[in-house]
Write an enzyme that holds these catalytic residues in place. Structure first.
Site, mmCIF file in Angstrom:
data_model
loop_
_atom_site.group_PDB
_atom_site.id
_atom_site.type_symbol
_atom_site.label_atom_id
_atom_site.label_comp_id
_atom_site.label_asym_id
_atom_site.label_seq_id
_atom_site.Cartn_x
_atom_site.Cartn_y
_atom_site.Cartn_z
ATOM 1 N N SER A 428 0.820 -1.208 0.000
ATOM 2 C CA SER A 428 0.000 0.000 0.000
ATOM 3 C C SER A 428 0.857 1.263 0.000
ATOM 4 C CB SER A 428 -0.953 -0.045 1.194
ATOM 5 O OG SER A 428 -1.901 0.980 1.138
ATOM 6 N N ASP A 630 -10.083 -4.827 -4.721
ATOM 7 C CA ASP A 630 -9.614 -3.667 -3.965
ATOM 8 C C ASP A 630 -10.314 -2.411 -4.483
ATOM 9 O OD1 ASP A 630 -8.220 -1.726 -2.597
ATOM 10 O OD2 ASP A 630 -6.242 -2.533 -3.055
ATOM 11 N N HIS A 663 -7.897 -5.134 -0.147
ATOM 12 C CA HIS A 663 -6.648 -4.394 0.003
ATOM 13 C C HIS A 663 -5.687 -5.025 1.009
ATOM 14 C CE1 HIS A 663 -4.218 -0.819 -0.635
ATOM 15 N NE2 HIS A 663 -4.094 -0.661 0.684
#
Length: 714
Positions: A428, A630, A663
């Site tokens: 991320s 995601d 995610h």
């Protein structure tokens, strides 16, 4: 003509005034402490990232470009003018700085990037950067030394943000609880009708098995403490990858106390952690964790783990560490270094929460030398000179994380291990700071230190979640209103108070509900028995300025990309659509191969596609794992950019879309080892330099020689 003799004095006065405005403390007195922290010159880490060096060798961060340029220009002109009074003051400041830096004989990557001379007596004009400012990285505000007015303004922001940000947080918490009502109602209904709602979870049976093993292990640990016997643990199903389990003997066990301690969870699986302090080039002290097997490695002394000078990759950084490493471990026993970097509002502890199914522990037991990097502030905001209450402590965003934090972490790992390169694994926001750092106008030379960049849930393009109401609200308010609401210090620090005050189980449950509401993910693929543990390492301290970069009206939330404006992205999409239409017409008219069969052949792409490439020849090979479900970021669009040949220098050695993943599933899903971990382990080894592979231990499950096998290149 009469005014001419006063010009040198005016230039010296201008330099003194400018230096005072950028110093740590007010310079209106003869206080020795204030004089020692006076700004002397600006050093450009990159052409757009200056830091202020003080008379005592300290570093002050985040000064606007024009202010840094003026300091260096006034200094150079005053020195050249030959003014006696001004010259003596300037010479004294410079001498103090040189003495403070007497032991610093290395140059940073920024020296190469910015073109700043490091030769003695070189003109400071050489450090003046290009005046252009990237639209995605607007200049940060200037906060000078503390004065009565600045202190009043800072206090006003603290008071306004204390109430308004708390009200915002309360709204989010209430929203998360309100949206949980339908789920709770359905759960109660199923229970009342004698149905088990958990049976619909994809890993229901495996969750039951792991829960039983944990309970048995906790009971066995109690017996082991009495009888000193070795017990079984969760994660045995991966023994084929890891090898003999008795190599790793737990030194902690029993019931999980749910604490924020990476070392504790490492000891539960037979590993250990030592903590290093790393100083960035702008003076922040950040934390680096080293995961190791206590049976084949001895922790270094506390003095060696302390922060070093604010210089990355000094000239001799490999010499001593290489000798030490070779003396400690013979060929075939050394382990290839891997650095893991965390995501937004998290710490690197996120890689250590699933027992043996944690990515950090899995890689360590497979035979890698695992290091966990944490960004600035984290759980303990620290700086060489600044304090928590100083707004300059919080005047940073993703750019400083990438340009300052990441090189400092990589430099320290390479210095401690003696290797010339390492493998980099990021999740991320960690991928964001890396993509920013490697850009050709930032610190592209950093790519020469990375053997492969493994990006998990790469955060380059925004997903549809950015359009949610609460994110829209933060995007439409002005920068001034954002600062009134969230302050100019830490972003909603009350979250950290909740972390300290609430019991681990309550905090974990509340944390999951809030973040699930904000980011629209679920725990369907996580081990629910460990869910509370997952949130013990989040959130951490981040700056309000950093969150404004992510969510405010100027940057990521508005542009939908970290390195391209919205207009540039729209033009790329239009070009892609036009090209697709042309290829389809050619396919139907001439019977040529269908465009889908040509995907990934960037060598056949027109050269104009790479005319606005972000990266140059320094960029390392990349491997990407995209979460197909995601909604926070759009990994598919990044893959499409690479497929279309818009980055001719980027070699994608592995690319995978996991359709059912959200995610956080790329680091927390119960089947993460099978779908991500094993592939990361193999890619790291196959891309390691040949000289490292010749004397390093071969990770479990990897081949010992270079392979020409295709990694799944895009």
């Amino acid at each position: 003509m009469a005014l001419f003799p006063t010009q040198p004095s005016q230039m010296a006065d201008a330099y003194t005034t400018q230096a005072a405005s950028l110093s740590l403390l007010p310079q209106d007195s003869n206080d020795p402490e204030a004089q020692s922290t006076k700004a002397v010159k600006a050093t450009f880490i990159t052409p757009r990232d200056p830091v202020i060096e003080t008379a005592n060798g300290g570093r002050l961060p985040a000064v606007p470009l024009d202010e840094a340029e003026k300091l260096n220009r006034f200094k150079a002109e005053a020195e050249q003018s030959g003014s006696s009074g001004g010259e003596s003051t300037i010479r004294r400041d410079t001498t103090e700085l040189a003495a403070a830096q007497e032991t610093d004989d290395g140059a940073s990557l920024g020296d190469q990037t910015s073109g700043q001379s490091v030769k003695p007596g070189a003109p400071l004009r050489a450090a003046i950067p290009s005046p252009k400012t990237h639209p995605l990285f607007p200049q940060l505000p200037l906060y000078g030394p503390p004065t009565l007015l600045r202190n009043l303004q800072s206090r006003a922001f603290q008071l306004s943000s204390a109430f308004l940000s708390l009200a915002f947080l309360g709204t989010i918490v209430l929203g998360s609880l309100f949206t949980s009502i339908p789920l709770l109602t359905r759960h109660v209904y199923l229970r009342l009708t004698f149905q088990n709602p958990d049976r619909r979870r994809p890993f229901y049976e495996e969750e039951k098995r792991r829960e039983k093993v944990r309970k048995d292990s906790a009971s066995a640990w109690k017996r082991q403490r009495r009888w000193h016997q070795t017990t079984s643990r969760v994660g045995a199903r991966h023994q084929d990858d890891i090898g003999l389990e008795e190599e790793f003997e737990p030194t902690e066990g029993g019931r999980d106390p749910l604490i924020c301690d990476v070392g504790y969870y490492a000891r539960r699986v037979g590993l250990e952690v030592e903590e290093f302090n790393v100083q960035t080039e702008d003076g922040f002290i950040i934390t680096l964790w080293h995961v190791y097997n206590p049976k084949d490695y001895t922790a270094v002394s506390p003095s060696r783990r302390a922060q070093d000078e604010p210089v990355v990759f000094p000239k001799d950084y490999l010499a001593d560490s290489n000798a030490t490493l070779c003396q400690q471990q013979p060929p075939g026993k050394q382990k290839y270094p891997v650095l893991l970097v965390h995501g937004l509002l998290q710490s690197a502890g996120a890689y250590c929460t699933n027992d043996d199914d944690s990515l950090a522990f899995y890689l360590a037991k497979s035979g890698y030398d695992v290091w966990l990097g944490n960004n600035r502030c984290g759980f303990r905001p620290r700086h060489q000179m600044l304090t928590y209450s100083d707004p300059r402590m919080w005047n940073w965003n993703i750019r400083q994380m990438g340009v300052m934090d990441l090189p400092a972490l990589i430099s320290r790992v390479l210095s401690e291990t003696g290797f010339t390169k390492l493998g980099l694994v990021c999740h991320s926001q960690g991928t964001t700071e890396t993509f920013v750092a490697l850009a050709k106008e930032q610190r592209p030379d950093l790519g020469d230190k990375i053997s492969v960049f493994c990006a998990l849930a790469p955060a380059v393009y925004a997903g549809p979640l950015i359009g949610k109401m609460y994110f829209k609200f933060m995007r439409i308010i002005s920068p001034g209103m954002f600062r009134i609401m969230f302050g100019i210090h830490a972003f909603i620090p009350f979250m950290m108070l909740m972390h300290r005050w609430l019991p681990g189980s309550i905090y974990g449950a509340l944390g999951y509900r809030v973040f699930s509401f904000l980011f629209n993910w679920s725990d369907a693929r996580w081990d629910r028995g460990l869910r509370d543990r997952l949130f013990q390492f989040a959130p951490v301290y981040v700056s309000a300025e950093s969150m404004r970069w992510w969510l405010g009206r100027e940057c990521f939330a508005s542009q939908k990309c970290i390195l391209a404006t919205r207009e540039e992205g729209r033009r790329e999409e239009e070009e892609d659509d036009e090209e697709d239409e042309a290829e389809l017409e050619e396919y139907f008219d001439n019977g040529k191969a269908h465009p889908s069969e040509e995907q990934g052949k960037s060598s056949e792409s027109p050269r104009w596609r790479g005319r606005k490439a972000w990266y140059d020849e320094h960029v390392p090979p990349m491997a990407l794992w995209v979460a197909g479900s995601d909604e926070l970021v759009d990994g598919r669009r990044l893959l499409r950019r690479f497929e279309r040949g818009r980055e001719p220098h980027v070699k994608v050695v592995h690319a995978k879309i996991i359709e059912e993943y959200e995610h956080l599933d790329v680091i927390w899903a119960m089947d993460m080892i099978e779908k991500v971990g094993r592939e990361v382990k193999e890619v790291l080894w196959k891309t390691a330099p040949m000289e490292a592979r010749e004397f390093c231990r071969v990770p479990e499950g990897c081949v010992s020689t270079h392979s020409d096998v295709d990694f799944g290149e895009v």
